[in-house]
Scaffold this active site. Structure first.
Site, PDB file in Angstrom:
ATOM      1  N   ARG A  17     -53.274  44.252  99.705  1.00  0.00           N
ATOM      2  CA  ARG A  17     -54.474  44.087 100.526  1.00  0.00           C
ATOM      3  C   ARG A  17     -55.439  45.236 100.271  1.00  0.00           C
ATOM      4  O   ARG A  17     -55.035  46.401 100.200  1.00  0.00           O
ATOM      5  CB  ARG A  17     -54.104  44.061 102.009  1.00  0.00           C
ATOM      6  CG  ARG A  17     -53.258  42.867 102.423  1.00  0.00           C
ATOM      7  CD  ARG A  17     -54.049  41.582 102.435  1.00  0.00           C
ATOM      8  NE  ARG A  17     -53.297  40.487 103.015  1.00  0.00           N
ATOM      9  CZ  ARG A  17     -53.768  39.269 103.195  1.00  0.00           C
ATOM     10  NH1 ARG A  17     -54.995  38.989 102.814  1.00  0.00           N
ATOM     11  NH2 ARG A  17     -53.020  38.328 103.728  1.00  0.00           N
ATOM     12  N   GLU A  56     -65.852  41.387  98.209  1.00  0.00           N
ATOM     13  CA  GLU A  56     -65.666  40.487  97.069  1.00  0.00           C
ATOM     14  C   GLU A  56     -66.714  39.378  97.123  1.00  0.00           C
ATOM     15  O   GLU A  56     -66.904  38.761  98.177  1.00  0.00           O
ATOM     16  CB  GLU A  56     -64.262  39.875  97.092  1.00  0.00           C
ATOM     17  CG  GLU A  56     -63.158  40.899  96.902  1.00  0.00           C
ATOM     18  CD  GLU A  56     -61.758  40.272  96.898  1.00  0.00           C
ATOM     19  OE1 GLU A  56     -61.674  39.017  96.885  1.00  0.00           O
ATOM     20  OE2 GLU A  56     -60.767  41.012  96.895  1.00  0.00           O
ATOM     21  N   HIS A 106     -59.196  39.346  92.064  1.00  0.00           N
ATOM     22  CA  HIS A 106     -58.311  38.765  93.080  1.00  0.00           C
ATOM     23  C   HIS A 106     -57.559  37.555  92.521  1.00  0.00           C
ATOM     24  O   HIS A 106     -57.612  36.446  93.072  1.00  0.00           O
ATOM     25  CB  HIS A 106     -59.124  38.353  94.320  1.00  0.00           C
ATOM     26  CG  HIS A 106     -58.298  38.328  95.581  1.00  0.00           C
ATOM     27  ND1 HIS A 106     -58.826  38.625  96.815  1.00  0.00           N
ATOM     28  CD2 HIS A 106     -56.987  38.045  95.798  1.00  0.00           C
ATOM     29  CE1 HIS A 106     -57.890  38.514  97.744  1.00  0.00           C
ATOM     30  NE2 HIS A 106     -56.769  38.160  97.145  1.00  0.00           N
TER      31      HIS A 106
END
Length: 351
Positions: A268, A297, A316
């Site tokens: 995370r 993001e 990601h």
């Protein structure tokens, strides 16, 4: 009759389920008189301008109660006994509409998109799927370690149009290296299994981890997080994000790392104080980092994580790999087995 409703947030279609024969998976519960229904909830997606990544990030940061679901969707879950969701928001209105709901299965590792207090008030059991991305995340974590170790990015000649002379003696070896795992849950244990054949020493720090499991796997559990950061050549984060550990990888811990050490985060973004990490990378106080998750993001153009030459930054993608729909449905089906057999749930998030 027990009604199971699968809620799609727009990412998973009815055809996706039919192609994988997911509705047929529930035939094993036919003795209980099960009815399976597909419904669609585009509220979070539409509320984020059609951007699923933005919707997910907003759900993680704000919770689900900003999501304004349509009356049609809320009517479709009114008589559900069991609901399976992915990225949809289960807020107060969701639980008020689902008056018959007993079990909510979330096809992701966390329940940030669920109002857990509303679930408690309505007597609904909430189960997550923490292992759904474990295999691909473990694969990717080790991939990043190897890429850092062998200076893969700086040694890559593709796209440059010219031969690049190697700088001898700068790459490391996994044999003899010390790998630290912050957290020793499902993913960290899979990383440890993958690393065992390399001949490295594996350390972990996890106040709630099983010392017996670590011992059986040949992993040494250290007594403090400071010792883990001080000792590791490669430090990989595998902790669940909580209010207590937000920003835990801070200036102090980074200052304990060896100048030759690398930090890897496939867990995370909130575990890291990003400004402190940028400072450590910019000033070369650590050798480098590989980061797959970020507080913002997508990263804006020109962000330091996109310009520094001692970081691998990936968008990601660690959890990608294999058929994510089939991986994601495994845990809900298992929890529904427990429901009908009146057994303890595997991953109940409230009690």
């Amino acid at each position: 009759m027990t009604k199971i409703v699968f809620v799609s947030e727009g990412l998973i279609t009815r055809q996706d389920l039919e192609t994988r024969e997911i509705p047929q998976m529930f035939n094993e519960f036919s003795e209980y008189g099960v009815q399976f229904q597909f419904t669609e909830d585009l509220a979070a997606l539409n509320g984020a301008g059609g951007n699923m990544r933005e919707a997910n990030l907003r759900l993680e940061k704000e919770g689900p109660d900003w999501v304004k679901q349509t009356p049609e969707f809320l009517a479709s879950i009114a008589d559900a006994d069991i609901i399976i969701i992915h990225y949809s928001g289960a807020g107060k209105a969701f639980f008020e509409a689902a008056k018959n709901l007993k079990l909510l299965c979330v096809m992701r590792s966390g329940v940030e998109n669920v109002d857990m207090e509303a679930a408690r008030q309505h007597g609904v059991v909430v189960c997550a799927s923490p292992g759904r991305a474990a295999e691909p995340v473990a694969d990717f974590t080790v991939t990043l370690m190897l890429a850092l170790m062998r200076r893969l990015i700086s040694n890559n000649m593709a796209g440059s149009g010219k031969w690049k002379d190697a700088v001898m003696g700068v790459e490391g070896m996994m044999k003899g290296a010390v790998v630290g795992l912050l957290g020793f849950g499902n993913i960290a244990q899979k990383v440890a299994l993958r690393l065992k054949g390399f001949g490295c020493t594996i350390l972990t720090y996890d106040p709630w981890g099983s010392r017996e499991t670590a011992r059986k796997m040949g992993v040494h559990m250290v007594d403090s997080i400071e010792e883990l950061f001080r000792s590791s050549d490669y430090l990989s984060l595998h902790a669940r994000l909580t209010d207590d550990n937000h920003g835990m990888v801070n200036e102090k811990l980074l200052s304990l790392m060896k100048p030759s050490a690398y930090l890897i985060n496939t867990a995370r973004a909130g575990l890291i104080d990003e400004e402190a990490l940028i400072g450590a990378l910019t000033e070369k106080r650590i050798a480098g980092a590989a980061i797959d998750v970020f507080s913002c993001e997508p990263l804006p153009d020109g962000h330091p994580f996109l310009t520094l030459d001692n970081i691998i930054a990936t968008p990601h993608v660690a959890g990608n790999g294999g058929d994510f729909i089939l991986r994601s449905i495994e845990s809900p089906v298992n929890e529904i087995r427990h429901y009908f057999k009146k057994e303890p749930y595997s991953y109940q998030m409230n009690h």
